[in-house]
Design a protein around this motif. Structure first.
Motif, PDB file in Angstrom:
ATOM      1  N   PHE A  48       0.816  -1.221   0.000  1.00  0.00           N
ATOM      2  CA  PHE A  48       0.000   0.000   0.000  1.00  0.00           C
ATOM      3  C   PHE A  48       0.848   1.269   0.000  1.00  0.00           C
ATOM      4  CE2 PHE A  48      -3.083  -3.032   1.978  1.00  0.00           C
ATOM      5  CZ  PHE A  48      -3.952  -3.063   0.910  1.00  0.00           C
ATOM      6  N   GLN A  49       2.156   1.121  -0.024  1.00  0.00           N
ATOM      7  CA  GLN A  49       3.085   2.255  -0.095  1.00  0.00           C
ATOM      8  C   GLN A  49       2.755   3.324   0.947  1.00  0.00           C
ATOM      9  OE1 GLN A  49       2.962   3.471  -4.215  1.00  0.00           O
ATOM     10  NE2 GLN A  49       4.034   1.638  -4.890  1.00  0.00           N
ATOM     11  N   ILE A  50       2.760   2.910   2.204  1.00  0.00           N
ATOM     12  CA  ILE A  50       2.449   3.857   3.270  1.00  0.00           C
ATOM     13  C   ILE A  50       3.570   4.881   3.404  1.00  0.00           C
ATOM     14  CG2 ILE A  50       0.941   2.222   4.474  1.00  0.00           C
ATOM     15  CD1 ILE A  50       3.179   1.690   6.471  1.00  0.00           C
ATOM     16  N   SER A 119      -6.439   2.784   2.552  1.00  0.00           N
ATOM     17  CA  SER A 119      -5.835   2.127   1.385  1.00  0.00           C
ATOM     18  C   SER A 119      -6.703   0.970   0.903  1.00  0.00           C
ATOM     19  CB  SER A 119      -4.442   1.605   1.730  1.00  0.00           C
ATOM     20  OG  SER A 119      -3.594   2.674   2.060  1.00  0.00           O
ATOM     21  N   LEU A 120      -7.234   0.212   1.831  1.00  0.00           N
ATOM     22  CA  LEU A 120      -8.133  -0.891   1.460  1.00  0.00           C
ATOM     23  C   LEU A 120      -9.400  -0.353   0.809  1.00  0.00           C
ATOM     24  CD1 LEU A 120      -7.833  -3.319   4.504  1.00  0.00           C
ATOM     25  CD2 LEU A 120      -7.242  -3.811   2.132  1.00  0.00           C
ATOM     26  N   TYR A 121      -9.904   0.734   1.346  1.00  0.00           N
ATOM     27  CA  TYR A 121     -11.111   1.345   0.777  1.00  0.00           C
ATOM     28  C   TYR A 121     -10.873   1.762  -0.667  1.00  0.00           C
ATOM     29  CZ  TYR A 121     -15.177   4.380   0.344  1.00  0.00           C
ATOM     30  OH  TYR A 121     -16.354   4.948  -0.063  1.00  0.00           O
ATOM     31  N   LYS A 122      -9.743   2.416  -0.932  1.00  0.00           N
ATOM     32  CA  LYS A 122      -9.390   2.832  -2.300  1.00  0.00           C
ATOM     33  C   LYS A 122      -9.264   1.627  -3.235  1.00  0.00           C
ATOM     34  CE  LYS A 122      -6.788   6.905  -0.926  1.00  0.00           C
ATOM     35  NZ  LYS A 122      -5.440   7.478  -0.812  1.00  0.00           N
TER      36      LYS A 122
END
Length: 125
Positions: A48-50, A119-122
């Motif tokens: 997710f490239q946090i 990120s999961l939502y996106k």
């Protein structure tokens, strides 16, 4: 001569510390579960490239859980050694140490949720 002994002591201290980590991994099932969760979270962080700040929070949470789990393991081992028979105070000590692990794990889940849910939502919508 004094500098040589100082360096030797540092190496011995590090060796004992590393041995403590290896022994904890070897003997503590819950610690191994936390390590597996650690690897999953790190992989998700790369996927997710946090951000750098998010990485700091993730590693703080991971460290908090792993340290409290090791302290809990030490507390349980000490109580079992010092007071092998049942005693209400020994139970309190063990339960409190386990409670510290639970609190740290809840904090880690909250941090992970704040960081990874957007990120999961996106990804899903």
């Amino acid at each position: 001569m004094n500098l040589v002994l100082k360096d030797k002591k540092k190496q011995i201290g590090f060796s004992h510390a590393w041995n403590g980590i290896k022994e904890t991994i070897k003997h503590e099932y819950n610690f191994r579960i936390h390590l597996m969760a650690t690897f999953i979270v790190i992989i998700c962080g790369f996927i997710f490239q946090i951000s750098m700040v998010e990485w700091m929070f993730v590693f703080f949470a991971i460290g908090l859980v792993l340290v409290t789990e090791m302290i809990n393991s030490v507390m349980e081992a000490m109580i079992d050694y010092l007071k092998p028979e049942y005693h209400p105070q020994a139970k309190y000590i063990k339960d409190s140490a386990a409670g510290a692990v639970l609190i740290s794990a809840i904090i880690a889940v909250i941090i992970g949720t704040i960081i990874f849910i957007p990120s999961l939502y996106k990804l899903l919508w």
